[in-house]
Design an enzyme around this catalytic site. Structure first.
Site, PDB file in Angstrom:
ATOM      1  N   HIS A   1       0.811  -1.222   0.000  1.00 26.14           N
ATOM      2  CA  HIS A   1       0.000   0.000   0.000  1.00 26.14           C
ATOM      3  C   HIS A   1       0.845   1.274   0.000  1.00 26.14           C
ATOM      4  O   HIS A   1       0.379   2.326  -0.407  1.00 26.14           O
ATOM      5  CB  HIS A   1      -0.986   0.020   1.180  1.00 26.14           C
ATOM      6  CG  HIS A   1      -0.358  -0.276   2.491  1.00 26.14           C
ATOM      7  ND1 HIS A   1      -0.300  -1.548   2.991  1.00 26.14           N
ATOM      8  CD2 HIS A   1       0.250   0.512   3.405  1.00 26.14           C
ATOM      9  CE1 HIS A   1       0.306  -1.527   4.163  1.00 26.14           C
ATOM     10  NE2 HIS A   1       0.662  -0.296   4.434  1.00 26.14           N
TER      11      HIS A   1
ATOM     12  N   GLY B   1       1.418   3.517  -3.339  1.00 21.43           N
ATOM     13  CA  GLY B   1       0.496   4.552  -3.789  1.00 21.43           C
ATOM     14  C   GLY B   1      -0.052   5.428  -2.690  1.00 21.43           C
ATOM     15  O   GLY B   1      -0.830   6.343  -2.948  1.00 21.43           O
ATOM     16  N   HIS B   2       0.338   5.195  -1.442  1.00 23.81           N
ATOM     17  CA  HIS B   2      -0.237   5.942  -0.308  1.00 23.81           C
ATOM     18  C   HIS B   2       0.863   6.371   0.650  1.00 23.81           C
ATOM     19  O   HIS B   2       0.997   5.818   1.724  1.00 23.81           O
ATOM     20  CB  HIS B   2      -1.236   5.043   0.431  1.00 23.81           C
ATOM     21  CG  HIS B   2      -2.171   5.785   1.330  1.00 23.81           C
ATOM     22  ND1 HIS B   2      -1.897   6.035   2.657  1.00 23.81           N
ATOM     23  CD2 HIS B   2      -3.375   6.330   1.103  1.00 23.81           C
ATOM     24  CE1 HIS B   2      -2.911   6.677   3.212  1.00 23.81           C
ATOM     25  NE2 HIS B   2      -3.820   6.868   2.295  1.00 23.81           N
ATOM     26  N   PHE B   3       1.571   7.283   0.454  1.00 20.82           N
ATOM     27  CA  PHE B   3       1.795   8.123  -0.721  1.00 20.82           C
ATOM     28  C   PHE B   3       3.248   7.955  -1.121  1.00 20.82           C
ATOM     29  O   PHE B   3       4.098   7.873  -0.241  1.00 20.82           O
ATOM     30  CB  PHE B   3       1.495   9.578  -0.395  1.00 20.82           C
ATOM     31  CG  PHE B   3       0.095   9.790   0.136  1.00 20.82           C
ATOM     32  CD1 PHE B   3      -0.979   9.855  -0.731  1.00 20.82           C
ATOM     33  CD2 PHE B   3      -0.150   9.864   1.496  1.00 20.82           C
ATOM     34  CE1 PHE B   3      -2.274  10.050  -0.245  1.00 20.82           C
ATOM     35  CE2 PHE B   3      -1.438  10.049   1.984  1.00 20.82           C
ATOM     36  CZ  PHE B   3      -2.499  10.147   1.119  1.00 20.82           C
TER      37      PHE B   3
ATOM     38  N   VAL C   1       2.330   6.785   4.203  1.00 20.65           N
ATOM     39  CA  VAL C   1       1.497   6.780   5.403  1.00 20.65           C
ATOM     40  C   VAL C   1       0.621   5.527   5.351  1.00 20.65           C
ATOM     41  O   VAL C   1       0.017   5.234   4.312  1.00 20.65           O
ATOM     42  CB  VAL C   1       0.598   8.045   5.465  1.00 20.65           C
ATOM     43  CG1 VAL C   1      -0.355   7.979   6.641  1.00 20.65           C
ATOM     44  CG2 VAL C   1       1.442   9.303   5.525  1.00 20.65           C
TER      45      VAL C   1
END
Length: 146
Positions: free
Chosen positions: A45, A48-50, A55
């Site tokens: 994750h 893409g986050h971020f 985070v």
């Protein structure tokens, strides 16, 4: 202490969705549990986050707390058959501080109420002694027929 292989015997989750790395302490008499989740930069994750400021998504923190609550439920009411605890809801959710790679989440859950097969837990996620997230998590216990 329960290590990952023992946790896999309790929870149906697997990579990348198994979010409890270790059970640190279970107190069945007081209905509490403390688990550990190591937050690694290798988790998918974070791509893409971020990308420039990774985070951990809040929904995954809540899921980690719910998984620790499910493990507690397993210890409180062991059964002969297979049991699964479905995440049924979260109330009073509060996010206080972002969780980033390198953090260790201590997941604490305490049984608040049990009516039939609906369980309610007070949960919190802690990093370095500071609460980063808290919620009341509701789980529905379901026997699985083989």
């Amino acid at each position: 202490m329960r290590r990952i292989e023992e946790i896999k015997e309790i929870l149906p989750h697997r990579y990348p969705f198994l979010l409890v790395d270790r059970v640190l302490h279970v107190d069945i008499e007081n209905g509490t549990i403390e688990c550990l989740k190591n937050v690694s930069s290798n988790e998918p994750h974070f791509n893409g986050h971020f990308p420039q400021h990774p985070v951990m998504p809040g929904v995954l923190i809540i899921e980690a707390m719910a998984q620790s609550a499910g493990i507690l439920g397993y210890h409180i009411r062991k059964t002969d058959g297979d049991t699964i605890y479905y995440f049924a809801g979260a109330d009073k959710v509060r996010f206080r501080t972002p969780v980033v790679p390198g953090d260790q989440l201590i997941l604490r859950s305490r049984l608040l109420a049990l009516k039939r097969d609906i369980w309610k837990f007070a949960c919190e996620a802690v990093v370095d002694g500071n609460i980063v997230c808290s919620a009341e998590v509701t789980c529905a216990r379901k026997e699985i027929k083989s």
